[in-house]
Design an enzyme around this catalytic site. Structure first.
Site, PDB file in Angstrom:
ATOM      1  N   MET A  57       0.835  -1.031   0.098  1.00  0.00           N
ATOM      2  CA  MET A  57       0.001   0.027  -0.034  1.00  0.00           C
ATOM      3  C   MET A  57       0.951   1.193  -0.055  1.00  0.00           C
ATOM      4  SD  MET A  57      -3.398  -0.885   1.884  1.00  0.00           S
ATOM      5  CE  MET A  57      -2.971  -0.681   3.660  1.00  0.00           C
ATOM      6  N   GLY A  58       2.089   1.038  -0.496  1.00  0.00           N
ATOM      7  CA  GLY A  58       3.355   2.175  -0.661  1.00  0.00           C
ATOM      8  C   GLY A  58       3.612   2.856   0.852  1.00  0.00           C
TER       9      GLY A  58
ATOM     10  N   LEU B  93       6.813   3.108   1.446  1.00  0.00           N
ATOM     11  CA  LEU B  93       7.712   1.825   1.480  1.00  0.00           C
ATOM     12  C   LEU B  93       8.578   2.234   2.683  1.00  0.00           C
ATOM     13  CD1 LEU B  93       8.186   1.059  -1.943  1.00  0.00           C
ATOM     14  CD2 LEU B  93       6.386   0.072  -0.561  1.00  0.00           C
TER      15      LEU B  93
ATOM     16  N   HIS C 109       9.067  -3.388   3.774  1.00  0.00           N
ATOM     17  CA  HIS C 109       8.929  -3.764   2.491  1.00  0.00           C
ATOM     18  C   HIS C 109       9.944  -3.805   1.537  1.00  0.00           C
ATOM     19  CE1 HIS C 109       5.368  -0.690   3.515  1.00  0.00           C
ATOM     20  NE2 HIS C 109       4.786  -1.680   3.063  1.00  0.00           N
TER      21      HIS C 109
ATOM     22  N   GLY D  88       5.156  -9.857   4.318  1.00  0.00           N
ATOM     23  CA  GLY D  88       5.827  -9.860   5.314  1.00  0.00           C
ATOM     24  C   GLY D  88       5.128 -10.682   6.385  1.00  0.00           C
TER      25      GLY D  88
ATOM     26  N   LYS E 265       5.164  -9.772   9.574  1.00  0.00           N
ATOM     27  CA  LYS E 265       4.436  -8.624  10.417  1.00  0.00           C
ATOM     28  C   LYS E 265       3.105  -8.947  10.550  1.00  0.00           C
ATOM     29  CE  LYS E 265       2.902  -4.897  10.358  1.00  0.00           C
ATOM     30  NZ  LYS E 265       2.360  -3.762  10.101  1.00  0.00           N
ATOM     31  N   ASP E 266       2.528  -9.096   9.233  1.00  0.00           N
ATOM     32  CA  ASP E 266       0.902  -9.398   9.217  1.00  0.00           C
ATOM     33  C   ASP E 266       0.552 -10.812   9.176  1.00  0.00           C
ATOM     34  OD1 ASP E 266      -0.169  -6.506   8.620  1.00  0.00           O
ATOM     35  OD2 ASP E 266       1.536  -6.604   7.244  1.00  0.00           O
TER      36      ASP E 266
ATOM     37  N   VAL F 258      11.101  -6.909   9.608  1.00  0.00           N
ATOM     38  CA  VAL F 258      12.106  -6.048   9.873  1.00  0.00           C
ATOM     39  C   VAL F 258      11.707  -5.215  11.177  1.00  0.00           C
ATOM     40  CG1 VAL F 258      13.552  -4.353   8.828  1.00  0.00           C
ATOM     41  CG2 VAL F 258      12.670  -6.150   7.497  1.00  0.00           C
TER      42      VAL F 258
ATOM     43  N   SER G 215       6.435  -0.371  10.320  1.00  0.00           N
ATOM     44  CA  SER G 215       4.858  -0.273  10.136  1.00  0.00           C
ATOM     45  C   SER G 215       4.734   1.090   9.735  1.00  0.00           C
ATOM     46  CB  SER G 215       4.032  -0.660  11.277  1.00  0.00           C
ATOM     47  OG  SER G 215       2.788   0.039  10.835  1.00  0.00           O
TER      48      SER G 215
HETATM   49  O1  PAF Z   1      -0.096  -5.761   3.663  1.00  0.00           O
HETATM   50  C1  PAF Z   1      -0.515  -4.958   2.893  1.00  0.00           C
HETATM   51  O2  PAF Z   1       0.140  -3.813   2.428  1.00  0.00           O
HETATM   52  C2  PAF Z   1      -1.966  -4.895   2.287  1.00  0.00           C
HETATM   53  O3  PAF Z   1      -2.873  -5.318   3.178  1.00  0.00           O
HETATM   54  C3  PAF Z   1      -1.764  -5.597   0.766  1.00  0.00           C
HETATM   55  C4  PAF Z   1      -1.575  -7.096   0.881  1.00  0.00           C
HETATM   56  C5  PAF Z   1      -0.987  -5.025  -0.108  1.00  0.00           C
HETATM   57  C6  PAF Z   1      -3.451  -5.718   0.239  1.00  0.00           C
HETATM   58  O4  PAF Z   1      -3.867  -4.441  -0.045  1.00  0.00           O
END
Ligand code: PAF
Length: 294
Positions: free
Chosen positions: A39-40, A42, A46, A156, A158-159, A185, A194
């Site tokens: 979702m940018g 970065l 990321h 990642g 983290k999620d 990270v 995050s």
């Molecule tokens: O983890 C994220 O940044 C978002 O949930 C994803 C996987 C890019 C979906 O929008």
């Protein structure tokens, strides 16, 4: 070769086709295509996924899209940090071939009406706290995988719950790709990187670091032989700063995410907490008598 920045779905198909054809003509083999959806905004978390992809793949693609369907009413969709210029520079520096950065209208028809729901795995934890969140994630990830058609996609740790949900969707719907979970990270004090860390004030930032302190203390107690989930969770809670409001702290089976009463090696410890109103998540994998993996 310079990076292509693409805003439309057919633009993405054309650019990918061209790059893959050029690779095949030169190397006499089909390229291995990697993908990192984001979702940018970065950060190094990321970028660790992006660098790994560039290293392992012949053609690499990143998407940057703040997906409206995964934010609930009253959540931070409008405030979510958007830094496209800096993101594009980071992707270019990392050697990415294609960045897909669509407008919302390029991904969602005004009358879109298809859902992608993974049941059970999405009931608890972040799924309970953010109703509809995972349906938005699986919808957009399914669309992005169909658009980009990678051989491998990177997410990642983290999620953690998100990863297990996407993994289940990929298996159940036979998406033809591998998905990889890459380690979290962390900042030097242990806080998981995050985009939402940027919302934290100085005191909140310090308090937030105690979330990982708690996880580490729990993991150390487990490695030292304690396995009762309640006692282990109390070890973690005792480390949290007053400012940290726990939403959930659970020791769970790494695959099913079912809570455990007695912890075992390979289980995951999942935590979500609010610090000054900012919601943060983290996790750690338990390992008996050795380094804990996160
Ligand atoms: O983890 C994220 O940044 C978002 O949930 C994803 C996987 C890019 C979906 O929008």
């Amino acid at each position: 070769m310079s990076m292509e920045v693409i805003q439309t779905v057919d633009g993405l198909w054309r650019a990918k086709h061209q790059l893959c054809s050029e690779f095949a003509a030169k190397e006499q083999k089909r390229p291995y295509v990697g993908f990192v959806p984001t979702m940018g905004n970065l950060h190094d978390g990321h970028l660790s996924l992006v660098r790994r992809m560039v290293d392992e793949c012949d053609v690499s693609a990143v998407s940057i899209f703040v997906n409206p369907t995964q934010f609930g009413p009253g959540e931070d969709f409008n405030e979510y940090p958007r830094t496209p210029e800096a993101d594009l520079m980071r992707c270019e520096d990392a050697g990415v071939d294609i960045v897909f950065i669509p407008e919302s209208g390029a991904l969602y028809a005004p009358d879109h009406s298809t859902e992608v729901i993974v049941r059970k795995l999405t009931d608890g934890y972040c799924g309970a706290a953010r109703p509809g969140h995972f349906a938005g994630v699986t919808l957009v990830v399914a669309k992005l995988l169909n658009i980009v058609h990678p051989d491998i996609a990177y997410f990642g740790q983290k999620d953690y719950q998100q990863f297990r949900v996407i993994e289940r969707m990929v298996r159940d719907l036979d998406f033809p790709l591998d998905i990889v979970m890459s380690p979290t990270v962390r900042e030097p004090d242990g806080l998981a990187m995050s985009s939402r860390n940027a919302y934290l004030g100085d005191d909140e930032r310090r308090a937030a670091a105690t979330i990982y302190e708690g996880l580490e203390a729990l993991a150390d107690a487990f490695a030292a032989g304690q396995d009762g989930a309640e006692a282990l969770k109390e070890v973690a809670r005792s480390k949290l700063a007053d400012m940290v409001q726990l939403e959930y702290l659970e020791i769970a089976d790494a695959w099913s995410l079912e809570p455990k009463e007695s912890a075992a090696s390979g289980d995951v410890v999942l935590v979500a907490a609010k610090v000054g109103g900012i919601r943060l998540i983290d996790n750690i994998i338990l390992a008996a008598g050795e380094e804990n993996a996160d």
